[in-house]
Design a protein around this motif. Structure first.
Motif, PDB file in Angstrom:
ATOM      1  N   THR A 113       0.825  -1.204   0.000  1.00  0.00           N
ATOM      2  CA  THR A 113       0.000   0.000   0.000  1.00  0.00           C
ATOM      3  C   THR A 113       0.856   1.250   0.000  1.00  0.00           C
ATOM      4  N   LEU A 114       1.879   1.278   0.843  1.00  0.00           N
ATOM      5  CA  LEU A 114       2.771   2.437   0.881  1.00  0.00           C
ATOM      6  C   LEU A 114       3.446   2.638  -0.465  1.00  0.00           C
ATOM      7  N   SER A 115       3.951   1.584  -1.029  1.00  0.00           N
ATOM      8  CA  SER A 115       4.645   1.679  -2.311  1.00  0.00           C
ATOM      9  C   SER A 115       3.719   2.215  -3.404  1.00  0.00           C
ATOM     10  N   VAL A 116       2.527   1.656  -3.504  1.00  0.00           N
ATOM     11  CA  VAL A 116       1.574   2.095  -4.531  1.00  0.00           C
ATOM     12  C   VAL A 116       1.141   3.533  -4.274  1.00  0.00           C
ATOM     13  N   TYR A 117       0.884   3.884  -3.026  1.00  0.00           N
ATOM     14  CA  TYR A 117       0.483   5.251  -2.678  1.00  0.00           C
ATOM     15  C   TYR A 117       1.554   6.254  -3.104  1.00  0.00           C
ATOM     16  N   LEU A 118       2.805   5.955  -2.818  1.00  0.00           N
ATOM     17  CA  LEU A 118       3.886   6.861  -3.199  1.00  0.00           C
ATOM     18  C   LEU A 118       4.039   6.927  -4.714  1.00  0.00           C
TER      19      LEU A 118
ATOM     20  N   THR B 276       5.955   3.075  11.896  1.00  0.00           N
ATOM     21  CA  THR B 276       7.242   3.728  11.627  1.00  0.00           C
ATOM     22  C   THR B 276       7.440   5.075  12.312  1.00  0.00           C
ATOM     23  N   GLY B 277       6.356   5.748  12.623  1.00  0.00           N
ATOM     24  CA  GLY B 277       6.459   7.103  13.145  1.00  0.00           C
ATOM     25  C   GLY B 277       6.557   8.155  12.051  1.00  0.00           C
ATOM     26  N   TRP B 278       6.520   7.736  10.791  1.00  0.00           N
ATOM     27  CA  TRP B 278       6.606   8.645   9.644  1.00  0.00           C
ATOM     28  C   TRP B 278       5.269   8.609   8.909  1.00  0.00           C
ATOM     29  N   SER B 279       4.712   9.782   8.604  1.00  0.00           N
ATOM     30  CA  SER B 279       3.405   9.875   7.959  1.00  0.00           C
ATOM     31  C   SER B 279       3.547   9.984   6.439  1.00  0.00           C
ATOM     32  N   PRO B 280       2.975   9.029   5.696  1.00  0.00           N
ATOM     33  CA  PRO B 280       3.075   9.085   4.232  1.00  0.00           C
ATOM     34  C   PRO B 280       2.422  10.319   3.615  1.00  0.00           C
ATOM     35  N   SER B 281       1.507  10.963   4.341  1.00  0.00           N
ATOM     36  CA  SER B 281       0.836  12.138   3.776  1.00  0.00           C
ATOM     37  C   SER B 281       1.662  13.415   3.931  1.00  0.00           C
TER      38      SER B 281
ATOM     39  N   PHE C 113      -7.170  -2.349  -5.926  1.00  0.00           N
ATOM     40  CA  PHE C 113      -8.517  -2.941  -5.955  1.00  0.00           C
ATOM     41  C   PHE C 113      -9.128  -3.016  -4.562  1.00  0.00           C
ATOM     42  N   VAL C 114      -8.987  -1.905  -3.818  1.00  0.00           N
ATOM     43  CA  VAL C 114      -9.587  -1.801  -2.486  1.00  0.00           C
ATOM     44  C   VAL C 114     -10.292  -0.455  -2.377  1.00  0.00           C
ATOM     45  N   HIS C 115     -11.067  -0.298  -1.309  1.00  0.00           N
ATOM     46  CA  HIS C 115     -11.767   0.960  -1.046  1.00  0.00           C
ATOM     47  C   HIS C 115     -10.756   1.993  -0.539  1.00  0.00           C
ATOM     48  N   PRO C 116     -10.942   3.277  -0.868  1.00  0.00           N
ATOM     49  CA  PRO C 116     -10.031   4.317  -0.361  1.00  0.00           C
ATOM     50  C   PRO C 116      -9.892   4.309   1.165  1.00  0.00           C
ATOM     51  N   ASN C 117     -10.955   3.934   1.878  1.00  0.00           N
ATOM     52  CA  ASN C 117     -10.856   3.863   3.343  1.00  0.00           C
ATOM     53  C   ASN C 117      -9.870   2.786   3.782  1.00  0.00           C
ATOM     54  N   THR C 118      -9.735   1.737   3.002  1.00  0.00           N
ATOM     55  CA  THR C 118      -8.748   0.699   3.305  1.00  0.00           C
ATOM     56  C   THR C 118      -7.345   1.272   3.170  1.00  0.00           C
ATOM     57  N   VAL C 119      -7.140   2.062   2.134  1.00  0.00           N
ATOM     58  CA  VAL C 119      -5.841   2.718   1.944  1.00  0.00           C
ATOM     59  C   VAL C 119      -5.577   3.668   3.110  1.00  0.00           C
ATOM     60  N   ARG C 120      -6.571   4.451   3.506  1.00  0.00           N
ATOM     61  CA  ARG C 120      -6.412   5.366   4.655  1.00  0.00           C
ATOM     62  C   ARG C 120      -6.000   4.598   5.910  1.00  0.00           C
ATOM     63  N   TYR C 121      -6.707   3.498   6.170  1.00  0.00           N
ATOM     64  CA  TYR C 121      -6.407   2.691   7.354  1.00  0.00           C
ATOM     65  C   TYR C 121      -4.967   2.163   7.307  1.00  0.00           C
ATOM     66  N   ARG C 122      -4.590   1.625   6.168  1.00  0.00           N
ATOM     67  CA  ARG C 122      -3.236   1.068   6.041  1.00  0.00           C
ATOM     68  C   ARG C 122      -2.168   2.151   6.185  1.00  0.00           C
ATOM     69  N   LEU C 123      -2.418   3.323   5.648  1.00  0.00           N
ATOM     70  CA  LEU C 123      -1.448   4.413   5.778  1.00  0.00           C
ATOM     71  C   LEU C 123      -1.342   4.886   7.230  1.00  0.00           C
ATOM     72  N   ARG C 124      -2.456   4.867   7.958  1.00  0.00           N
ATOM     73  CA  ARG C 124      -2.387   5.171   9.395  1.00  0.00           C
ATOM     74  C   ARG C 124      -1.549   4.128  10.119  1.00  0.00           C
ATOM     75  N   ARG C 125      -1.684   2.879   9.707  1.00  0.00           N
ATOM     76  CA  ARG C 125      -0.878   1.799  10.293  1.00  0.00           C
ATOM     77  C   ARG C 125       0.601   2.006   9.975  1.00  0.00           C
ATOM     78  N   VAL C 126       0.927   2.463   8.769  1.00  0.00           N
ATOM     79  CA  VAL C 126       2.311   2.774   8.410  1.00  0.00           C
ATOM     80  C   VAL C 126       2.859   3.814   9.378  1.00  0.00           C
ATOM     81  N   THR C 127       2.072   4.840   9.648  1.00  0.00           N
ATOM     82  CA  THR C 127       2.493   5.882  10.590  1.00  0.00           C
ATOM     83  C   THR C 127       2.684   5.300  11.984  1.00  0.00           C
ATOM     84  N   ASP C 128       1.758   4.441  12.407  1.00  0.00           N
ATOM     85  CA  ASP C 128       1.865   3.819  13.735  1.00  0.00           C
ATOM     86  C   ASP C 128       3.125   2.963  13.851  1.00  0.00           C
TER      87      ASP C 128
END
Length: 141
Positions: free
Chosen positions: A76-81, A112-117, A95-110
Motif C-alpha cells: 500500500t505504501l509503495s503504490v500510494y507513493l 514507523t512514526g513517519w506519515s506518508p501524507s 482494488f480496495v476501497h479508499p478507506n482501506t488505503v487510509r487505514y493502512r497508511l495510518r498503520r504505516v504511521t503507527d
C-alpha cells in the motif's frame, strides 16, 4: 548546526558524533532544513551521501518493521507513493476501497512514526523502501 541522537553513555557518544558529522556533510542537500536540525531528520540525505549507518537505520527502523507488519502495508505504501500520494489512485491500483488505503497508511504511521501524507516523511519512507529492497536483494554492502 546538526545535533546527533541522544545516547545513553560516553561509549556511544562516538556514534552520535558520527551521525552529526554525517548530517553536517549532507545538510546541503536539504537547504530548507530547520536550524538546528537533528541528524535523524537528515537520514535520506545521509544515506545518499554514503553514510552506511543512515542506510542501516532506514532499513532497520522503517523497512523491516513494515515488512514484519505484513505485505499489505509495504504494498500500500509503495503504490500510494507511486500514485503521487493519491488515495483514490492507490485504491484503484490495489482494488480496495479508499478507506482501506487510509487505514493502512495510518498503520504505516503507527509502525514507523513517519506519515506518508507529509511530503518530507514520504520522501524518507520512499528512500527506506528503496534501501530495504536493495538490502533484500543483497545489493547493499
Amino acid at each position: 548546526m546538526v545535533a546527533g541522537p541522544v545516547v545513553s553513555d560516553l561509549l556511544a557518544a562516538t556514534r552520535s558524533a558520527g551521525a552529526a558529522a554525517a548530517g553536517l556533510k549532507a545538510c546541503t542537500a536539504w537547504p530548507d532544513a530547520p536550524r538546528p536540525v537533528l541528524a535523524d531528520d537528515l537520514l535520506p540525505e545521509r544515506a545518499m551521501a554514503g553514510d552506511p549507518a543512515a542506510r542501516e537505520q532506514l532499513v532497520e527502523e522503517i523497512y523491516r518493521p513494515l515488512e514484519e507488519a505484513g505485505s499489505a502495508l509495504l504494498e500500500t505504501l509503495s503504490v500510494y507513493l507511486e500514485q503521487a500520494s493519491s488515495l483514490e489512485g492507490a485504491a484503484r491500483m490495489l482494488f480496495v476501497h479508499p478507506n482501506t488505503v487510509r487505514y493502512r497508511l495510518r498503520r504505516v504511521t503507527d509502525v514507523t512514526g513517519w506519515s506518508p501524507s507529509d511530503v518530507r516523511s514520504a520522501f524518507t519512507l520512499r528512500i527506506a523502501l528503496i534501501l530495504g529492497r536493495l538490502a533484500d536483494a543483497n545489493i547493499l554492502p
